[in-house]
Design a protein around this motif. Structure first.
Motif, PDB file in Angstrom:
ATOM      1  N   PHE B  22       6.483 -22.106  18.137  1.00 24.53           N
ATOM      2  CA  PHE B  22       5.617 -21.836  16.997  1.00 24.53           C
ATOM      3  C   PHE B  22       6.314 -22.152  15.683  1.00 24.53           C
ATOM      4  O   PHE B  22       5.844 -21.749  14.633  1.00 24.53           O
ATOM      5  CB  PHE B  22       5.143 -20.378  17.015  1.00 24.53           C
ATOM      6  N   ARG B  23       7.419 -22.852  15.748  1.00 20.92           N
ATOM      7  CA  ARG B  23       8.095 -23.288  14.528  1.00 20.92           C
ATOM      8  C   ARG B  23       8.160 -24.812  14.559  1.00 20.92           C
ATOM      9  O   ARG B  23       8.797 -25.400  15.428  1.00 20.92           O
ATOM     10  CB  ARG B  23       9.494 -22.672  14.445  1.00 20.92           C
ATOM     11  N   ILE B  24       7.489 -25.410  13.592  1.00 23.49           N
ATOM     12  CA  ILE B  24       7.278 -26.851  13.618  1.00 23.49           C
ATOM     13  C   ILE B  24       8.450 -27.543  12.922  1.00 23.49           C
ATOM     14  O   ILE B  24       8.728 -27.254  11.751  1.00 23.49           O
ATOM     15  CB  ILE B  24       5.959 -27.221  12.890  1.00 23.49           C
ATOM     16  N   PRO B  25       9.115 -28.436  13.608  1.00 21.35           N
ATOM     17  CA  PRO B  25      10.212 -29.148  12.943  1.00 21.35           C
ATOM     18  C   PRO B  25       9.692 -30.148  11.917  1.00 21.35           C
ATOM     19  O   PRO B  25       8.773 -30.924  12.205  1.00 21.35           O
ATOM     20  CB  PRO B  25      10.921 -29.863  14.101  1.00 21.35           C
ATOM     21  N   VAL B  26      10.255 -30.106  10.739  1.00 19.18           N
ATOM     22  CA  VAL B  26       9.861 -31.028   9.664  1.00 19.18           C
ATOM     23  C   VAL B  26      11.120 -31.494   8.933  1.00 19.18           C
ATOM     24  O   VAL B  26      12.188 -30.897   9.058  1.00 19.18           O
ATOM     25  CB  VAL B  26       8.913 -30.369   8.629  1.00 19.18           C
ATOM     26  N   THR B  27      10.926 -32.542   8.207  1.00 18.17           N
ATOM     27  CA  THR B  27      11.978 -33.011   7.308  1.00 18.17           C
ATOM     28  C   THR B  27      11.422 -32.984   5.895  1.00 18.17           C
ATOM     29  O   THR B  27      10.392 -33.592   5.629  1.00 18.17           O
ATOM     30  CB  THR B  27      12.413 -34.441   7.672  1.00 18.17           C
TER      31      THR B  27
END
Lengths: 215, 59
Positions: B22-27
């Motif tokens: 439930f934690r979306i990886p982003v840059t």
């Protein structure tokens, strides 16, 4: 031995099986039922003896295939890419497998009597990555595997909580009055009901909460 | 919706949390991080909020 000309005609002209030009009984398809929209008639091109896969049922590239069959072929490629090929051998074995098998790989138990070279097999295909296969009434059905989108969240949440990583990332980014709220843990069952708290119950809860926090 | 309401829905970004489903990886601005969807919350929109830029989903 099947009548290959009739099989080719079948592949070109009909989406759903039944090689009428052939003796259907020899292919194990005498009881095959017509299948609807997303079906494709595929031909068993390769029969391989190995531990996992016995029959590779493929839409041959030499035969012009219609759209559903093309979808079946695409999904078949993804199936074989997903690792149903036997073993994890060398690159040479892998490339040979790719060259030989352009199709849906069926485990031996499911392929059953369809594992005959040249047999025409019905496939109910869809756009697949992890397909679920079954044989029903002589038709090999390939259906998408429906997964729960929430699968694994509970385990992850437990792990995050155990590692103490569940604190607010932006505590300062709250609303007015958030500081007065007290988290009393998850509700165990049912919808939270509001009950007028007596003073004694509030004190008891406060003590339990502080002791739990101190642990 | 955000042009009219006085509240916005926010999900915090973090660089120091553990990954989870439930934690979306982003840059964001070249830094890899996570959007903590478990901490999504409404908040009052303040006039001081500004646009920081887009975040990208790593491949």
């Amino acid at each position: 031995m099947p009548n290959c000309g009739a099989i080719a005609d079948q592949l070109r002209g009909r989406r759903t099986l039944r090689p009428r030009g052939c003796t259907a009984g020899s292919h194990g398809l005498s009881n095959a039922t017509p299948v609807a929209a997303k079906s494709a008639a595929l031909r068993v091109t390769t029969v391989m003896l190995c531990t996992i896969v016995v029959a590779a049922i493929g839409a041959s590239r030499s035969n012009p295939v219609s759209s559903p069959s093309g979808a079946a072929q695409r999904c078949a490629t993804s199936v074989s890419a997903a690792g149903t090929r036997p073993g994890s051998g060398s690159t040479r074995r892998r490339s040979r497998w790719w060259r030989v098998c352009e199709g849906v790989c069926h485990p031996a138990a499911r392929a059953g009597q369809h594992a005959q070279r040249g047999a025409i097999v019905d496939c109910v295909a869809d756009h697949l990555r992890a397909p679920r296969q079954q044989v029903r009434n002589g038709v090999i059905e390939i259906r998408p595997l429906h997964r729960d989108p929430r699968e694994g969240r509970a385990e992850d949440a437990r792990r995050v909580t155990a590692s103490g990583d569940d604190a607010l990332v932006w505590p300062e980014f709250g609303n007015e009055g958030d500081g007065d709220l007290v988290w009393r843990g998850p509700v165990r069952s049912g919808w939270p009901r509001w009950t007028p708290p007596s003073e004694a119950r509030s004190r008891r809860r406060a003590r339990a909460w502080s002791s739990r926090r101190s642990r | 919706m955000n042009d009219h309401l006085r509240t916005v829905i926010v999900a915090p970004m973090t660089t120091g949390s553990h990954p989870a489903r439930f934690r979306i990886p982003v840059t964001f601005q070249g830094k890899p991080g996570l959007i903590a969807l478990d901490q999504i919350a409404p908040s009052t929109a303040s006039g001081s909020s500004s646009e920081w830029g887009p975040c990208e989903r790593p491949r």
